[in-house]
Design a protein around this motif. Structure first.
Motif, short mmCIF file in Angstrom:
data_model
loop_
_atom_site.label_atom_id
_atom_site.label_comp_id
_atom_site.label_asym_id
_atom_site.label_seq_id
_atom_site.Cartn_x
_atom_site.Cartn_y
_atom_site.Cartn_z
N PRO A 62 0.92 -1.14 0.08
CA PRO A 62 -0.05 -0.03 -0.03
C PRO A 62 0.96 1.09 0.11
O PRO A 62 2.11 1.19 0.49
CB PRO A 62 -0.82 -0.31 1.40
N ARG A 94 -0.42 4.10 0.91
CA ARG A 94 -0.60 4.90 2.28
C ARG A 94 -1.97 4.09 3.04
O ARG A 94 -2.43 3.04 2.37
CB ARG A 94 -1.22 6.44 1.88
N TYR A 95 -2.34 4.62 4.00
CA TYR A 95 -3.39 4.07 4.83
C TYR A 95 -4.59 5.11 5.17
O TYR A 95 -4.10 6.12 5.39
CB TYR A 95 -2.72 3.16 6.02
N ASN A 111 -7.13 5.98 7.89
CA ASN A 111 -7.23 5.70 9.52
C ASN A 111 -8.75 5.41 9.69
O ASN A 111 -9.78 6.17 9.38
CB ASN A 111 -7.00 6.98 10.27
N TYR A 116 -6.55 0.50 10.31
CA TYR A 116 -5.93 1.11 9.01
C TYR A 116 -6.14 0.20 7.64
O TYR A 116 -5.91 -0.73 7.76
CB TYR A 116 -4.55 1.09 9.26
N PRO A 153 -5.50 -0.06 3.78
CA PRO A 153 -4.67 -0.13 2.87
C PRO A 153 -5.13 0.37 1.61
O PRO A 153 -6.22 0.21 1.02
CB PRO A 153 -4.14 -1.62 2.69
N THR A 195 -7.46 -5.70 -2.04
CA THR A 195 -7.49 -5.93 -0.55
C THR A 195 -7.99 -7.53 -0.35
O THR A 195 -7.20 -8.13 0.41
CB THR A 195 -8.20 -4.86 0.30
N ARG A 208 -2.00 -5.74 6.48
CA ARG A 208 -3.15 -5.65 7.04
C ARG A 208 -2.80 -5.09 8.58
O ARG A 208 -2.68 -5.96 9.68
CB ARG A 208 -3.68 -7.11 7.32
N LEU A 234 2.44 -1.42 12.76
CA LEU A 234 2.72 -0.78 11.43
C LEU A 234 3.96 -0.06 11.25
O LEU A 234 4.87 -0.42 10.39
CB LEU A 234 1.73 0.11 10.89
#
Length: 676
Positions: free
Chosen positions: A35, A37-38, A40, A137, A139, A153, A193, A200
């Motif tokens: 990913p 970015r994530y 929230n 979070y 992805p 995902t 994940r 993370l």
């Protein structure tokens, strides 16, 4: 694991093609597609929500959802929800299919953009019912074609469930213990994940360190392999003669010059070929250090060569080395594209007879018909201006030691990555008594005042440069061109001799104008950036850079280095009205420091590594997660660890390092292949 991604449920021909565009062919590729970015997804109380942020809230549906249709196949879903006693409006586009599920009192989790004034969330995702496994979070992956984040995902989840899908553990137990790093299987799981912020963070730390370590191991192994294959005879110079030459210099070397010279001489004494980069700010005295090294090689009975990118620079080096070696028995010859045939013939005959100690020139030196017997040392100035093939051709004239010089200050970060296969010396202090150039930032409405100041300098017997960014009008950039400015200055300063140099002129025209500037027949030189490299006019004390915000910091600093080469105080004026914050920041930094290395680090932060070195020539490797600028500490740690490992006997014998050795073997690093 070399199982095709098509073996995963839901991946048909079209999806497989879209995945191929992302470089995903096998399950191992899918797990390596991390990913970027994530989001929230941690649910927050309504009181803590920040206006315009992407948020996640939990609650229950109030009443009935409504759908309104507009345009072709477009719809808008509206409903209200209760979250912790607060009634919120929820809007979602093209989600009509959810209407039947959004019954009164049904539990929901909504993620989207929060508008505090309307108490409304514009939903990006709506999960109906109790979410069994809450992950904070989500992805977000790079996509291609018709692929969706939801699909990627799901497929990644399926791949993670396969026990044999993970890459092998390459890092030895000792390194995992030392830095408290998670295993590779846990790292990949957490990156796709994440269970929480801390896990993370550790997974990213592990992945970044491994990327840097593998790259540095390749560089160090490549360097080791080259040294083993390129044997050289250790230099046996006449120490007394070299000392006499250094004692005769009209100035004392700085500590940085002495340190760099020691490093170069140490390399010359080794049984392998030198491959060293000598970095030094403009005017820091690189040429003197190179001259001492050349003289040491000459006293050992070998020939030396100095290769530069332009004829003007070749002539300047020729004159300065003639001056340095005047009292010593050193034969210096100059060979460029415009050397007359008769002179060229004489030089080649002298070379064949072993009567030349120093050969200076442009790429004319690497022509096949130029023999350089017994070549011991090659110095190249401004090495990034030469193509790889040109540098290689010079090396092939007898496998000499090679010293690359550059006045482009390269930040440590880039030196470690882009030049990781070289040893690097830095001259990071100026000679004693050198006055720093005073730099000022002026707006365009101060142009007349600036010209008056330049005229005053010229009347005092000095010379000046005016630099322009472009040589012709561009629709994209409103830049006043050099020709217009040249004509304008001729009118404003009728008693001053103004010259013009730009890229469209022939070499003869350019050289003619530069010669007149050297001899002070031209007092004011209007130029595009062709004066950037190596031009040395000690009488020039003033530089005006027009539209300075069009240049990067490194380029501005290079240009500024053309003044301040004599004893008089020198000035650099940046004429600029930058509109962007980055542009303003550049001008501010330029007025605050004259240290090229500080500027290079700042430039790297403002522009990024690709831009700084030029994307195609940068040699910057592609990392999936690691960023040489942002993750500089990890890069430095990995470099030191790689160096220690490659130099240790245990690395080449112990079973715990077998996976790393196999990696080096697979990438060709052990056979002297340098992979970008």
């Amino acid at each position: 694991m070399n199982t095709s991604v098509s073996s995963l449920k839901g991946i048909g021909k079209e999806s497989a093609k879209d995945l191929e565009r992302l470089g995903i062919f096998f399950i191992s590729d899918l797990l390596a597609h991390l990913p970027y970015r994530y989001e929230n997804k941690e649910a927050q109380p309504v009181e803590q929500l920040v206006h315009d942020d992407n948020v996640t809230v939990e609650g229950v549906v109030i009443g009935e959802a409504r759908v309104s249709y507009y345009g072709r196949k477009k719809n808008r879903l509206n409903f209200k929800m209760n979250s912790g006693g607060h009634v919120l409006n929820v809007v979602a586009f093209n989600r009509a299919f959810l209407k039947s599920k959004l019954q009164n009192e049904v539990a929901i989790t909504v993620s989207g953009k929060w508008n505090r004034h309307r108490a409304q969330i514009t939903a990006q995702s709506i999960e109906v019912g109790q979410v069994e496994e809450k992950r904070p979070y989500a992805p977000i992956y790079a996509l291609s074609g018709r692929l969706t984040t939801r699909q990627l995902t799901q497929w990644t989840e399926d791949a993670l469930a396969m026990t044999d899908a993970f890459p092998p553990e390459r890092l030895p137990e000792a390194l995992l213990e030392r830095y408290k790093l998670p295993a590779i299987s846990d790292t990949i799981q957490q990156l796709h994940r994440p269970t929480d912020k801390e896990s993370l963070k550790h997974a990213r730390r592990r992945y970044i360190y491994e990327e840097f370590l593998l790259f540095q191991l390749r560089m160090q192994a490549y360097k080791r392999s080259v040294r083993q294959h390129e044997q050289a005879t250790p230099l046996q110079e006449d120490v007394a003669k070299v000392k006499a030459f250094m004692d005769a210099l009209p100035f004392a070397l700085t500590q940085a010059q002495k340190r760099s010279l020691d490093e170069i001489v140490h390399d010359l004494h080794q049984p392998y070929r030198m491959n060293r980069l000598l970095q030094g700010d403009v005017g820091s005295g690189k040429t003197v250090v190179a001259a001492i090294a050349m003289y040491a090689v000459i006293t050992a009975g070998k020939t030396t060569a100095l290769m530069v990118p332009t004829e003007i620079l070749a002539e300047q080096h020729y004159e300065s080395l003639q001056e340095l070696f005047r009292e010593f028995d050193v034969s210096i010859r100059l060979l460029t594209g415009s050397t007359k045939k008769s002179e060229r013939k004489q030089t080649i005959e002298a070379l064949e007879a072993g009567q030349v100690n120093v050969l200076i020139g442009t790429h004319a030196l690497i022509q096949p018909d130029v023999p350089i017997p017994n070549l011991g040392l090659v110095v190249t100035d401004e090495q990034h201006r030469f193509g790889v093939n040109q540098r290689r051709a010079l090396k092939e004239k007898g496998s000499p030691d090679v010293l690359f010089m550059t006045a482009t200050p390269i930040p440590r970060t880039l030196a470690i990555t882009a030049f990781g296969d070289m040893d690097v010396s830095r001259i990071d202090e100026q000679p004693v008594g050198r006055k720093p150039v005073e730099t000022y930032w002026a707006k365009h409405d101060m142009f007349e005042r600036v010209i008056t100041f330049i005229e005053k300098e010229i009347r005092a017997g000095r010379q000046a440069y005016v630099i322009c960014p472009l040589i012709e009008e561009s629709e994209q950039l409103d830049v006043q061109n050099a020709i217009d400015l040249y004509e304008q200055l001729q009118q404003i300063l009728p008693s001053v001799s103004v010259g013009l140099v730009h890229g469209r002129l022939s070499n003869d025209e350019k050289n003619g104008t530069m010669e007149r500037f050297f001899s002070n027949h031209v007092q004011l030189l209007v130029s595009t950036t062709v004066v950037e490299v190596g031009v040395n006019v000690p009488n020039a004390t003033c530089m005006l850079i027009y539209d300075a915000d069009r240049f990067g910091l490194a380029q501005l600093h290079q240009l500024r280095g053309r003044v301040g080469r004599g004893d008089a105080q020198s000035y650099c004026i940046l004429l600029s009205d930058p509109t962007s914050e980055t542009g303003k920041e550049r001008m501010k930094i330029m007025t605050e420091t004259t240290d090229g290395f500080v500027l290079a680090e700042e430039d790297l932060k403002l522009r990024g590594p690709g831009d700084l070195l030029g994307k195609k020539q940068s040699g910057m490797p592609h990392f999936r997660l690691a960023d040489p600028v942002h993750d500089y500490r990890a890069l430095e740690t990995a470099r030191q660890d790689a160096q220690t490992l490659i130099q240790s006997d245990a690395f080449w014998a112990d079973v715990e390092y077998e996976a790393l050795r196999n990696y080096l073997s697979d990438t060709g690093a052990l056979s002297g292949e340098k992979l970008d």
